[in-house]
Scaffold this motif. Structure first.
Motif, PDB file in Angstrom:
ATOM      1  N   VAL A  35     -14.034 -21.752  68.383  1.00  0.00           N
ATOM      2  CA  VAL A  35     -14.776 -20.497  68.524  1.00  0.00           C
ATOM      3  C   VAL A  35     -16.255 -20.779  68.258  1.00  0.00           C
ATOM      4  O   VAL A  35     -16.593 -21.789  67.627  1.00  0.00           O
ATOM      5  CB  VAL A  35     -14.265 -19.434  67.522  1.00  0.00           C
ATOM      6  CG1 VAL A  35     -12.792 -19.146  67.739  1.00  0.00           C
ATOM      7  CG2 VAL A  35     -14.525 -19.860  66.083  1.00  0.00           C
ATOM      8  N   PRO A  36     -17.179 -19.919  68.719  1.00  0.00           N
ATOM      9  CA  PRO A  36     -18.600 -20.117  68.379  1.00  0.00           C
ATOM     10  C   PRO A  36     -18.796 -20.209  66.876  1.00  0.00           C
ATOM     11  O   PRO A  36     -19.464 -21.106  66.378  1.00  0.00           O
ATOM     12  CB  PRO A  36     -19.284 -18.883  68.985  1.00  0.00           C
ATOM     13  CG  PRO A  36     -18.411 -18.517  70.142  1.00  0.00           C
ATOM     14  CD  PRO A  36     -16.998 -18.810  69.678  1.00  0.00           C
ATOM     15  N   GLY A  37     -18.227 -19.257  66.111  1.00  0.00           N
ATOM     16  CA  GLY A  37     -18.155 -19.342  64.658  1.00  0.00           C
ATOM     17  C   GLY A  37     -19.462 -19.243  63.906  1.00  0.00           C
ATOM     18  O   GLY A  37     -20.462 -18.691  64.370  1.00  0.00           O
ATOM     19  N   PRO A  60     -28.057 -21.622  61.659  1.00  0.00           N
ATOM     20  CA  PRO A  60     -26.801 -21.114  61.097  1.00  0.00           C
ATOM     21  C   PRO A  60     -26.275 -19.876  61.816  1.00  0.00           C
ATOM     22  O   PRO A  60     -25.123 -19.488  61.620  1.00  0.00           O
ATOM     23  CB  PRO A  60     -27.174 -20.793  59.641  1.00  0.00           C
ATOM     24  CG  PRO A  60     -28.640 -20.537  59.679  1.00  0.00           C
ATOM     25  CD  PRO A  60     -29.185 -21.465  60.724  1.00  0.00           C
ATOM     26  N   HIS A  61     -27.112 -19.273  62.654  1.00  0.00           N
ATOM     27  CA  HIS A  61     -26.711 -18.048  63.361  1.00  0.00           C
ATOM     28  C   HIS A  61     -26.435 -18.307  64.841  1.00  0.00           C
ATOM     29  O   HIS A  61     -26.319 -17.358  65.611  1.00  0.00           O
ATOM     30  CB  HIS A  61     -27.802 -16.985  63.198  1.00  0.00           C
ATOM     31  CG  HIS A  61     -28.295 -16.831  61.801  1.00  0.00           C
ATOM     32  ND1 HIS A  61     -27.471 -16.485  60.758  1.00  0.00           N
ATOM     33  CD2 HIS A  61     -29.528 -17.029  61.254  1.00  0.00           C
ATOM     34  CE1 HIS A  61     -28.174 -16.456  59.632  1.00  0.00           C
ATOM     35  NE2 HIS A  61     -29.407 -16.788  59.910  1.00  0.00           N
ATOM     36  N   TRP A  62     -26.330 -19.578  65.225  1.00  0.00           N
ATOM     37  CA  TRP A  62     -26.099 -19.919  66.628  1.00  0.00           C
ATOM     38  C   TRP A  62     -24.848 -19.235  67.168  1.00  0.00           C
ATOM     39  O   TRP A  62     -24.874 -18.636  68.241  1.00  0.00           O
ATOM     40  CB  TRP A  62     -25.976 -21.436  66.768  1.00  0.00           C
ATOM     41  CG  TRP A  62     -25.758 -21.926  68.172  1.00  0.00           C
ATOM     42  CD1 TRP A  62     -26.703 -22.215  69.114  1.00  0.00           C
ATOM     43  CD2 TRP A  62     -24.486 -22.196  68.798  1.00  0.00           C
ATOM     44  NE1 TRP A  62     -26.118 -22.652  70.275  1.00  0.00           N
ATOM     45  CE2 TRP A  62     -24.752 -22.647  70.108  1.00  0.00           C
ATOM     46  CE3 TRP A  62     -23.165 -22.104  68.379  1.00  0.00           C
ATOM     47  CZ2 TRP A  62     -23.737 -23.013  71.000  1.00  0.00           C
ATOM     48  CZ3 TRP A  62     -22.147 -22.458  69.263  1.00  0.00           C
ATOM     49  CH2 TRP A  62     -22.439 -22.905  70.551  1.00  0.00           C
ATOM     50  N   GLY A  63     -23.753 -19.312  66.437  1.00  0.00           N
ATOM     51  CA  GLY A  63     -22.507 -18.712  66.901  1.00  0.00           C
ATOM     52  C   GLY A  63     -22.613 -17.205  67.074  1.00  0.00           C
ATOM     53  O   GLY A  63     -22.091 -16.635  68.033  1.00  0.00           O
ATOM     54  N   ALA A  64     -23.309 -16.554  66.140  1.00  0.00           N
ATOM     55  CA  ALA A  64     -23.481 -15.100  66.232  1.00  0.00           C
ATOM     56  C   ALA A  64     -24.373 -14.732  67.412  1.00  0.00           C
ATOM     57  O   ALA A  64     -24.150 -13.715  68.081  1.00  0.00           O
ATOM     58  CB  ALA A  64     -24.086 -14.572  64.930  1.00  0.00           C
ATOM     59  N   LYS A  65     -25.385 -15.548  67.674  1.00  0.00           N
ATOM     60  CA  LYS A  65     -26.283 -15.272  68.804  1.00  0.00           C
ATOM     61  C   LYS A  65     -25.559 -15.447  70.135  1.00  0.00           C
ATOM     62  O   LYS A  65     -25.767 -14.661  71.069  1.00  0.00           O
ATOM     63  CB  LYS A  65     -27.509 -16.186  68.734  1.00  0.00           C
ATOM     64  CG  LYS A  65     -28.436 -15.874  67.565  1.00  0.00           C
ATOM     65  CD  LYS A  65     -29.555 -16.891  67.461  1.00  0.00           C
ATOM     66  CE  LYS A  65     -30.468 -16.584  66.273  1.00  0.00           C
ATOM     67  NZ  LYS A  65     -31.531 -17.611  66.106  1.00  0.00           N
ATOM     68  N   ILE A  66     -24.722 -16.488  70.231  1.00  0.00           N
ATOM     69  CA  ILE A  66     -23.924 -16.680  71.447  1.00  0.00           C
ATOM     70  C   ILE A  66     -22.995 -15.483  71.646  1.00  0.00           C
ATOM     71  O   ILE A  66     -22.861 -14.946  72.751  1.00  0.00           O
ATOM     72  CB  ILE A  66     -23.101 -17.982  71.361  1.00  0.00           C
ATOM     73  CG1 ILE A  66     -24.013 -19.196  71.255  1.00  0.00           C
ATOM     74  CG2 ILE A  66     -22.174 -18.099  72.567  1.00  0.00           C
ATOM     75  CD1 ILE A  66     -24.971 -19.395  72.396  1.00  0.00           C
ATOM     76  N   ALA A  67     -22.363 -15.048  70.552  1.00  0.00           N
ATOM     77  CA  ALA A  67     -21.481 -13.877  70.625  1.00  0.00           C
ATOM     78  C   ALA A  67     -22.254 -12.646  71.073  1.00  0.00           C
ATOM     79  O   ALA A  67     -21.742 -11.813  71.842  1.00  0.00           O
ATOM     80  CB  ALA A  67     -20.833 -13.629  69.261  1.00  0.00           C
ATOM     81  N   GLY A  68     -23.489 -12.511  70.596  1.00  0.00           N
ATOM     82  CA  GLY A  68     -24.322 -11.380  70.996  1.00  0.00           C
ATOM     83  C   GLY A  68     -24.612 -11.374  72.478  1.00  0.00           C
ATOM     84  O   GLY A  68     -24.557 -10.320  73.141  1.00  0.00           O
ATOM     85  N   HIS A  69     -24.922 -12.538  73.042  1.00  0.00           N
ATOM     86  CA  HIS A  69     -25.143 -12.638  74.494  1.00  0.00           C
ATOM     87  C   HIS A  69     -23.864 -12.269  75.249  1.00  0.00           C
ATOM     88  O   HIS A  69     -23.907 -11.557  76.266  1.00  0.00           O
ATOM     89  CB  HIS A  69     -25.570 -14.056  74.872  1.00  0.00           C
ATOM     90  CG  HIS A  69     -26.995 -14.376  74.563  1.00  0.00           C
ATOM     91  ND1 HIS A  69     -28.055 -13.738  75.164  1.00  0.00           N
ATOM     92  CD2 HIS A  69     -27.541 -15.292  73.712  1.00  0.00           C
ATOM     93  CE1 HIS A  69     -29.199 -14.246  74.706  1.00  0.00           C
ATOM     94  NE2 HIS A  69     -28.912 -15.169  73.817  1.00  0.00           N
TER      95      HIS A  69
END
Length: 664
Positions: free
Chosen positions: A539-541, A555-564
């Motif tokens: 998962v992006p995680g 540290p927020h890469w996964g959250a940013k991908i999820a946002g897109h």
């Protein structure tokens, strides 16, 4: 000016003539203040006697110290003030008058200077205070905590306070406390040390200091406190961290330990990544810094959990994992000094994360993760270190929320076709070109994303990596295909681009080759299956589970991908959001087997390795549940998308080994 040059040359010639004198070496070479004494001896500031000795332990007089200052600062000649007890025409008289003309010293009411009188520590502080003023150094004050504060003459309190602020004249540490001893005389060696520190402060001060760290020995320790946003430092020096910690614990009202100018222990506050050389800070599993857990970008926020008893490491939390960081790689901010920090809030029904860069001391943007959780209230601000557990201003947990796309398996296929993806790409570029500013000029013809819909969908079909995830990663890493690396190297994912050198990066013949490299070489060989190099979850995680543990320093890469992913999906029909039920396979106490059928008698497909599950114990391996059944053994079994499709498209996990998250 001619006279100054003449004196300077004379001093050098004189020093050269005594450079091999044995008494010179014996007089200074073994002294505690050897460095400072030698420094000023070589510059002709402190002169030897007729026998070539410097007599470092003899008391220094008012006249001698005034001369030291005049020579060290190369003060211009002055006749503004004269003193009745000076023998005019002598070098000492002229130097004292030069210091008086620079407003560094004054005489007595009867018009005398008393040059042969031993100078006291507070008088010396007074002259150095005026020297700092002459050198345009900000005259900051530090609280005085000496046991003999009441013995300091009122006319010297400010001078002593500034000296303490800059750690120029320090107190004497005794079994009964720290004393300044204002009326005691000082030696020539002390004079050399105090004057040297003064010049170093002037050299290193930029006029914008906001605390009293001053110029101190970076290898030594100090204790202090922060009160109402002001940091104060005790003047006593400690050779070891343990000594400073013992003094701190005995003080009762102090809450900081410094190493040089840097805070290395505090009662409460935040930490942030501050390794400016690597531009990333590593977090380790062990206290000797041999096994890295993860890493993070310069300026990113960390939770401070304490400092070791010997000061060798700082305990921090990144994501939901607590680990160890080198003291030199993090900066500590006491609670009273926190100017800004990461914050979450609701905006247009979306969960928005506003990021604070502590190195730059500024907010540097925001992004939306997905729909805001129900426990959040509009207008309120929340704080989280892992993007899942949210706290209020009082540091009370208010709710837990796992954003869907951030923890949904990338093995799940998207509902969007190649044609859908191409239309989405062009619509996104048209929007950027119209509203994104000059950086997106001609995006609909120049972007390296154009025409990639078919390639992205093909990678999903053959490599089993979600197409919407691939597109979101490309958009994020290449700034919609308009970044320098995308335009000049066809590199859409920042492959082989590092924080320490962003000009690096692999080159590809076509953008499609970049997509293939991202999916085949990175996702499927390094991050997603359990046979990968960094198998922390498909998962992006975040920095505790998923691809983000090691893929990106952000540290927020996964959250940013999820946002897109959510933003695109919401705009084009919500075809993928909530498509599967998410579960967590906790492996904090041991490994977990997946099976080819819903039975322990079935063959093992692959095994989830034991790994960190965070302080909350909630971050296992995320899985996408597609079916539930009761096995022949009486257990509930879950059918999930396999992390390794080369073995099987789906695998089964026994129900008691899966924590099922709330339905989206």
């Amino acid at each position: 000016m001619l006279k100054k040059i003449t004196i300077f040359l004379f001093s050098i010639i004189f020093i050269l003539s005594i450079g091999t004198n044995t008494s010179f070496a014996n007089d200074i070479s073994n002294h505690q203040m050897k460095f400072e004494l030698t420094y000023f001896a070589e510059k002709g500031v402190i002169l030897p006697d007729a026998k070539g000795n410097f007599n470092p332990n003899s008391a220094v007089t008012r006249g001698e110290f005034a001369s030291y200052i005049a020579r060290a600062l190369e003060l211009p000649d002055s006749t503004k003030y004269t003193f009745s007890d000076l023998k005019q025409g002598t070098r000492e008289a002229q130097e004292i008058q030069n210091a008086a003309g620079a407003s560094i010293l004054g005489g007595y009411a009867d018009g005398t200077f008393k040059p042969n009188q031993k100078i006291t520590r507070q008088q010396m502080a007074g002259m150095l205070y005026n020297a700092l003023r002459y050198l345009d150094v900000p005259l900051h004050q530090a609280p005085l905590t000496f046991k003999d504060n009441n013995k300091i003459d009122n006319s010297f309190v400010k001078a002593v306070s500034t000296s303490v602020y800059y750690n120029i004249i320090r107190g004497a540490h005794t079994a009964n406390g720290v004393y300044f001893n204002p009326g005691d005389s000082a030696t020539k060696a002390h004079a050399a040390a105090y004057l040297y520190r003064t010049l170093e402060v002037a050299k290193n001060t930029d006029g914008n200091q906001n605390n009293n760290t001053g110029n101190v020995d970076s290898s030594k320790y100090y204790i202090g406190k922060v009160t109402n946003g002001v940091v104060s430092k005790n003047p006593t020096i400690y050779t070891t961290y343990e000594q400073a910690l013992s003094a701190l614990n005995a003080s009762g009202n102090l809450n900081l330990i410094f190493k040089g100018d840097n805070i290395v222990k505090m009662s409460s506050g935040l930490a942030y990544a501050s390794d400016t050389t690597a531009k990333t800070t590593s977090i380790y599993e062990d206290k000797t810094f041999k096994k890295q857990i993860t890493y993070t970008q310069l300026g990113r926020e960390l939770k401070y959990n304490g400092t070791s008893a010997n000061g060798d490491y700082v305990i921090v939390q990144l994501g939901d994992v607590v680990g160890y960081a080198k003291p030199s790689a993090v900066t500590l901010i006491p609670t009273d000094l926190i100017d800004g920090r990461d914050e979450y809030y609701i905006e247009d029904s979306m969960l928005v994360h506003r990021i604070y860069n502590h190195s730059k001391k500024a907010y540097e943007g925001k992004y939306s993760v997905g729909p805001a959780p129900k426990f959040m209230q509009s207008g309120a601000k929340y704080y989280s270190f892992d993007g899942v557990h949210f706290y209020n201003r009082n540091n009370s947990l208010v709710g837990t929320y796992f954003p869907y796309f951030q923890f949904a398996s990338v093995r799940l296929p998207s509902s969007y076709t190649a044609s859908d993806l191409e239309k989405i790409i062009m619509a996104e570029l048209e929007n950027r070109q119209a509203f994104g500013g000059d950086q997106y000029k001609n995006a609909t013809t120049k972007s390296k994303l154009i025409g990639l819909g078919k390639t992205i969908k093909s990678m999903e079909e053959t490599e089993h990596i979600n197409a919407l995830f691939i597109l979101a990663a490309a958009i994020h890493e290449s700034n919609y295909g308009m970044s320098t690396n995308a335009q000049t190297k066809n590199n859409l994912f920042g492959i082989q681009v590092y924080d320490s050198n962003e000009s690096l990066g692999e080159k590809y013949a076509t953008p499609a080759d970049s997509v293939k490299a991202f999916v085949q070489r990175y996702m499927n060989k390094r991050y997603v299956p359990q046979t990968a190099v960094y198998p922390f979850g498909a998962v992006p995680g975040n920095k505790t589970t998923g691809i983000n543990v090691y893929y990106a320093s952000d540290p927020h890469w996964g959250a940013k991908i999820a946002g897109h992913m959510y933003r695109i999906d919401a705009k084009y029909g919500l075809k993928d959001y909530g498509k599967s039920h998410i579960g967590m396979v906790p492996t904090g106490t041991g490994s977990v087997n997946t099976r080819l059928e819903a039975s322990t008698n079935s063959g093992i497909a692959f095994t989830y390795r034991q790994k960190w599950t965070g302080e909350s114990k909630e971050f296992g391996y995320p899985v996408a549940i597609v079916e539930e059944t009761i096995g022949s053994d009486g257990y509930v079994w879950y059918k999930v998308y396999s992390d390794d499709p080369s073995i099987a498209k789906f695998v089964w996990i026994r129900g008691d080994l899966v924590t099922v998250l709330p339905k989206y």
